[in-house]
Motif scaffolding. Structure first.
Motif, PDB file in Angstrom:
ATOM      1  N   TYR A   4       0.829  -1.208   0.000  1.00 48.00           N
ATOM      2  CA  TYR A   4       0.000   0.000   0.000  1.00 48.00           C
ATOM      3  C   TYR A   4       0.862   1.256   0.000  1.00 48.00           C
ATOM      4  O   TYR A   4       1.946   1.277   0.592  1.00 48.00           O
ATOM      5  CB  TYR A   4      -0.903   0.025   1.234  1.00 48.00           C
ATOM      6  N   GLU A   5       0.331   2.281  -0.649  1.00 47.29           N
ATOM      7  CA  GLU A   5       1.001   3.584  -0.609  1.00 47.29           C
ATOM      8  C   GLU A   5       0.159   4.521   0.265  1.00 47.29           C
ATOM      9  O   GLU A   5      -1.064   4.478   0.226  1.00 47.29           O
ATOM     10  CB  GLU A   5       1.120   4.158  -2.019  1.00 47.29           C
ATOM     11  N   THR A   6       0.846   5.334   1.067  1.00 53.73           N
ATOM     12  CA  THR A   6       0.146   6.287   1.938  1.00 53.73           C
ATOM     13  C   THR A   6       0.167   7.656   1.271  1.00 53.73           C
ATOM     14  O   THR A   6       1.207   8.069   0.743  1.00 53.73           O
ATOM     15  CB  THR A   6       0.887   6.406   3.282  1.00 53.73           C
ATOM     16  N   LEU A 198      -5.190  11.612   5.640  1.00 52.25           N
ATOM     17  CA  LEU A 198      -4.423  10.450   5.207  1.00 52.25           C
ATOM     18  C   LEU A 198      -5.320   9.421   4.528  1.00 52.25           C
ATOM     19  O   LEU A 198      -6.442   9.170   4.961  1.00 52.25           O
ATOM     20  CB  LEU A 198      -3.740   9.844   6.440  1.00 52.25           C
ATOM     21  N   SER A 199      -4.792   8.871   3.447  1.00 54.89           N
ATOM     22  CA  SER A 199      -5.488   7.771   2.789  1.00 54.89           C
ATOM     23  C   SER A 199      -4.447   6.751   2.353  1.00 54.89           C
ATOM     24  O   SER A 199      -3.255   7.066   2.295  1.00 54.89           O
ATOM     25  CB  SER A 199      -6.270   8.274   1.571  1.00 54.89           C
ATOM     26  N   VAL A 200      -4.898   5.544   2.070  1.00 56.05           N
ATOM     27  CA  VAL A 200      -3.976   4.528   1.529  1.00 56.05           C
ATOM     28  C   VAL A 200      -4.599   3.951   0.263  1.00 56.05           C
ATOM     29  O   VAL A 200      -5.822   3.943   0.108  1.00 56.05           O
ATOM     30  CB  VAL A 200      -3.683   3.387   2.534  1.00 56.05           C
ATOM     31  N   ILE A 210      -9.944   6.731   0.048  1.00 55.23           N
ATOM     32  CA  ILE A 210     -10.761   7.648   0.857  1.00 55.23           C
ATOM     33  C   ILE A 210      -9.924   8.084   2.054  1.00 55.23           C
ATOM     34  O   ILE A 210      -9.269   7.260   2.687  1.00 55.23           O
ATOM     35  CB  ILE A 210     -12.016   6.926   1.386  1.00 55.23           C
ATOM     36  N   ARG A 211      -9.981   9.375   2.376  1.00 48.07           N
ATOM     37  CA  ARG A 211      -9.121   9.869   3.451  1.00 48.07           C
ATOM     38  C   ARG A 211      -9.885  10.108   4.746  1.00 48.07           C
ATOM     39  O   ARG A 211     -11.101  10.294   4.738  1.00 48.07           O
ATOM     40  CB  ARG A 211      -8.476  11.177   3.032  1.00 48.07           C
ATOM     41  N   THR A 212      -9.137  10.114   5.821  1.00 51.41           N
ATOM     42  CA  THR A 212      -9.675  10.582   7.091  1.00 51.41           C
ATOM     43  C   THR A 212      -8.836  11.795   7.490  1.00 51.41           C
ATOM     44  O   THR A 212      -7.735  11.990   6.978  1.00 51.41           O
ATOM     45  CB  THR A 212      -9.552   9.537   8.215  1.00 51.41           C
ATOM     46  N   GLU A 232      -2.056   1.879   9.449  1.00 48.61           N
ATOM     47  CA  GLU A 232      -2.328   0.472   9.759  1.00 48.61           C
ATOM     48  C   GLU A 232      -3.827   0.201   9.859  1.00 48.61           C
ATOM     49  O   GLU A 232      -4.315  -0.817   9.370  1.00 48.61           O
ATOM     50  CB  GLU A 232      -1.653   0.074  11.078  1.00 48.61           C
ATOM     51  N   ARG A 233      -4.543   1.119  10.516  1.00 50.34           N
ATOM     52  CA  ARG A 233      -5.981   0.929  10.684  1.00 50.34           C
ATOM     53  C   ARG A 233      -6.681   0.856   9.328  1.00 50.34           C
ATOM     54  O   ARG A 233      -7.514  -0.020   9.091  1.00 50.34           O
ATOM     55  CB  ARG A 233      -6.574   2.079  11.510  1.00 50.34           C
ATOM     56  N   GLN A 234      -6.298   1.770   8.426  1.00 50.90           N
ATOM     57  CA  GLN A 234      -6.954   1.789   7.110  1.00 50.90           C
ATOM     58  C   GLN A 234      -6.608   0.552   6.275  1.00 50.90           C
ATOM     59  O   GLN A 234      -7.467  -0.014   5.607  1.00 50.90           O
ATOM     60  CB  GLN A 234      -6.581   3.063   6.340  1.00 50.90           C
ATOM     61  N   ILE A 235      -5.345   0.117   6.357  1.00 57.37           N
ATOM     62  CA  ILE A 235      -4.943  -1.075   5.590  1.00 57.37           C
ATOM     63  C   ILE A 235      -5.721  -2.293   6.085  1.00 57.37           C
ATOM     64  O   ILE A 235      -6.220  -3.093   5.296  1.00 57.37           O
ATOM     65  CB  ILE A 235      -3.416  -1.310   5.683  1.00 57.37           C
TER      66      ILE A 235
END
Ligand code: ADP
Ligand code: MG
Ligand code: ZN
Length: 479
Positions: A4-6, A198-200, A210-212, A232-235
């Protein structure tokens, strides 16, 4: 697992270091008893009217110019409507449609090299008050001292890819603001605050995820941890086939986890509209030109100049220009002392060593450059030994003493050509008959032994050259 890319974009709020607030004459000073820096304007009383502080516009323009922005010479203020107890007007005066600065960039440097981070816009707005939640009394109190303190919000494009780049970007902004003198950018006092978007997404694809948006980040360390934690949470969500929800989250640095605060609000939710109490701002070509010309030398230019003009290494020039304050002390010392390279060595060695040892912030170092210059000149003239100079400098660093009188008063001045040196030479020669006869017999190597012994006896009050001279003279007499 997939790679994944951040992707990260920042919204940074910087409190401007004006003396008074953005729309009234109240003091902006940090601290102060609650609600003592307030008036009808910044507490939202009916009938009060805002008047724009020109200094705020000036500072915003300086920041925008330094970040290579386009300037909207015709700009306006808009009302962002929402209710919250720290917001007495029920709206925040901000800029939505015509922000003062837009489309700029800054260059950051990380272990991977240099990179440009684009700036979407910089706009002026007012800060809100502060709520103090008293759990013991089960009540909340509000302090409006901060209400109406001027801010610029700097919105970046989503150009960052790691915590390292984010920190480099924030350090860059902070250094720039400090050089410009428009803000002290203290994260702990809240004069610089960063919200992290931030999104991944899967590496190799170009569609961003989608970002938070994360709030409540008040140190560089917390920001780094928040980026790792949220990534980590998003992944994890994506790996489980669940969607990331666009929302605002609150980072809890103790639990190292972010918690949902509210769903992502849109500009339209705030019912923005032009503030009818404030006329549009016209920035004349002349004023802009004047500001452009009066921009101070920024860090990059200073760093390059130190290498060219003073012959310093890129590394040394980089360290010495990290803080405008330190660079100022250094330059003033060079002006008085003359030898930039030696002054730089002294800063890189003694000044930074003492600051580190005593845990003193670079901005807090305070001594008169003349005092250091005088001390370095005494060393140069052979009046103080380098070892003693370091001890004397510690006094300059701590108490800013005058080194010239200090050296005199404490008997640290090297006594040139007095009876003491001659007497010491004789005494040491007499006390070492063995080496003396070797020396008289032509063994020159023993010379070093005697110089060392005599220097030791003189306790730093003689320089090697004069000891050698006095010794040679005495040997001539004895042979
Ligand atoms: P809004 O106006 O809804 O807050 P913006 O487009 O102004 O949204 O973006 C706010 C911040 O979010 C900017 O700093 C931007 O760089 C960042 N951002 C936008 N899209 C993304 C994304 N997909 N991932 C990470 N950050 C993003
Ligand atoms: Mg936004
Ligand atoms: Zn006020």
């Amino acid at each position: 697992m997939k790679q994944y890319e951040t992707v990260i974009g920042l919204e940074v709020h910087v409190e401007l270091a004006t003396k008074t607030k953005i729309f009234c004459g109240c003091s902006t000073e940090f601290g102060g008893a609650p609600n003592t820096h307030t008036c009808p304007v910044c507490t939202g009383m009916p009938g009060s009217l805002p008047v724009l502080n020109k200094k705020v516009v000036e500072f915003a323009l300086k920041a925008g110019l330094a970040a290579n922005c386009q300037i909207n010479q015709y700009c306006k203020f808009d009302r962002k409507n929402y209710f919250y107890p720290d917001n007495p007007q029920n709206y925040q005066i901000s800029q939505l449609y015509l922000p003062i600065c837009h489309d700029g960039w800054v260059e950051i440097e990380t272990s991977a090299g240099k990179k440009k981070i684009r700036i979407h816009e910089m706009h002026m707005e007012e800060d809100a008050g502060k709520l103090i939640h008293d759990e013991w009394e089960d009540s909340s109190l509000v302090d409006y001292n901060r209400s109406g303190v001027p801010l610029i919000e700097i919105v970046s494009e989503p150009d960052m890819r790691s915590a390292e780049e984010v920190i480099a970007y924030l350090e860059k902004l902070r250094c720039m603001m400090q050089y410009l003198g428009v803000s002290d950018c203290k994260l702990q006092e809240g004069s610089m605050r960063a919200d992290v978007n931030l999104s991944v997404h899967e590496a190799g694809t170009d569609k961003f995820g989608i970002r938070t948006e994360m709030k409540n980040l008040n140190s560089f360390k917390a920001i780094s941890r928040a980026i790792e934690g949220e990534r980590e949470r998003q992944i994890e969500l994506l790996e489980e086939g669940k969607p990331v929800i666009q929302e605002t989250r609150r980072w809890d640095d103790n639990k190292e986890y972010s918690y949902a605060m509210r769903s992502k609000e849109d500009a339209k939710d705030y019912r923005y509209f032009p503030d009818p109490d404030l006329p549009p701002v016209h920035i004349s070509d002349e004023w802009l030109e004047e500001l452009r010309k009066s921009q101070p030398e920024l860090r990059e230019a200073k760093r390059a100049r130190y290498q060219e003009e003073y012959g310093l290494s890129d590394y040394d020039a980089g360290i010495l220009t990290e803080s405008r304050h330190l660079a100022g002390l250094f330059e003033d010392t060079v002006k008085l002392y003359g030898n930039a390279k030696k002054a730089a060595n002294w800063f890189m060695g003694e000044v930074l060593r003492l600051a580190k040892e005593k845990a003193i912030d670079l901005e807090q170092i305070s001594f008169e450059p003349k005092h250091l210059a005088d001390l370095l000149l005494m060393v140069e003239k052979g009046q103080v030994s380098p070892q003693n100079a370091k001890k004397v400098f510690e006094k300059v660093f701590d108490e800013d003493i005058d080194p010239v009188s200090y050296v005199e008063e404490h008997g640290l001045k090297i006594v040139e050509d007095t009876g003491l040196l001659a007497e010491t030479v004789n005494r040491i020669l007499d006390a070492n008959p063995g080496p003396l006869s070797e020396l008289l017999g032509g063994k020159d190597k023993v010379m070093g032994f005697f110089v060392g012994q005599i220097m030791k006896e003189m306790k730093g009050k003689a320089n090697p050259a004069s000891v050698r001279e006095a010794l040679t003279e005495e040997i001539k007499h004895r042979s």
